[in-house]
Scaffold this active site. Structure first.
Site, short mmCIF file in Angstrom:
data_model
loop_
_atom_site.label_atom_id
_atom_site.label_comp_id
_atom_site.label_asym_id
_atom_site.label_seq_id
_atom_site.Cartn_x
_atom_site.Cartn_y
_atom_site.Cartn_z
N ILE A 64 0.92 -1.18 0.11
CA ILE A 64 0.32 -0.40 0.31
C ILE A 64 0.94 1.37 0.21
O ILE A 64 2.03 1.17 0.39
CB ILE A 64 -0.97 -0.39 1.45
CG1 ILE A 64 -2.10 1.53 1.27
CG2 ILE A 64 0.15 0.22 2.72
CD1 ILE A 64 -2.66 1.00 2.48
N SER A 65 0.76 1.95 -1.02
CA SER A 65 1.87 3.24 -0.85
C SER A 65 1.17 4.37 0.26
O SER A 65 0.78 3.94 1.01
CB SER A 65 1.30 4.31 -1.99
OG SER A 65 1.25 3.43 -3.66
#
Ligand code: SAH
Length: 218
Positions: A64-65
């Protein structure tokens, strides 16, 4: 709906939002990020890190960024109410949720993911967090999603060797796409299509993303 934020998480989110604000993040993007419970998009053993400004593993070698990267991309996209948005790389579904907040009830987000388990993960997370205006599609997103094109905005959350031509075609007139591009070094690129269909590219700076795998990917 999943569990609500505990006190530590609420505090953590407050600190995170303040830091993103200090970075110059647009107020509408901050409001959207405030509304999306990032912990609901993470595996249980990662939830205590949900409001740290860092990318986190979500399984299958994907991440997940980091929140600041989501903020930067959403800022560049200038999403307004009612827009139709395409995301390539659903992962956890978090970025799609933030964009869904920005597009509002009359907006629509399509997000494409190639790993079937992550399609299920994103769908479950989005449902748990209460987002019904996001559709998760299992496919090779390097070819875009022609059936719902054109898109006002396109967000690619993995790095491509170059801008995939189908994505350029599926961008609407006056549309904006944000995409990391590069082989050795990765650059975040803003692609704009004007009212006549002419395309311009603007490089925004170096970034680090997982690779876009597929026909127009690696
Ligand atoms: N936006 C996500 C993070 C994405 S990580 C989030 O908010 O959690 C990048 C994702 O792109 C990974 O899940 C990876 O499987 C996916 N991906 C890579 N190549 C793809 C392709 N050709 N089509 C669709 N998804 C792809």
């Amino acid at each position: 709906m999943g569990r609500r934020k505990n006190l530590m998480e609420s505090k953590g989110q407050e600190v995170l939002i303040r830091a993103l604000k200090a970075n110059g993040t647009d107020q509408r993007v901050l409001n959207a990020m405030k509304k999306v419970p990032r912990h609901l998009f993470l595996p249980e053993d990662m939830q205590s890190f949900a409001y740290a400004d860092t990318p986190l593993p979500i399984g299958y070698d994907q991440t997940i960024s980091a929140p600041h990267m989501v903020a930067i991309m959403c800022d560049l996209l200038k999403i307004t109410e009612g827009m139709t948005i395409l995301e390539i790389g659903s992962g956890s579904g978090y970025n799609a949720a933030v964009m869904a907040e920005l597009a509002g009830e009359n907006g629509k987000v399509y997000t494409v993911e190639r790993i079937p388990e992550l399609v299920d993960l994103a769908r479950n997370n989005l449902e748990r967090a209460g987002y019904s205006n996001v559709t998760v599609v299992h496919d090779d997103g390097s070819c875009g999603l022609p059936e719902h094109a054109p898109y006002d905005r396109i967000a690619v959350t993995s790095v491509a060797p170059e801008v995939p031509p189908p994505l350029r075609e599926q961008l609407s007139k006056n549309g904006i796409m944000v995409i990391p591009v590069g082989t050795q070094y990765q650059t975040l690129v803003v692609v704009k299509k004007d009212s006549k269909g002419n395309i311009t590219h603007k490089a925004m700076g170096e970034v680090i993303f997982v690779p876009l795998i597929g026909k127009y990917g690696f």
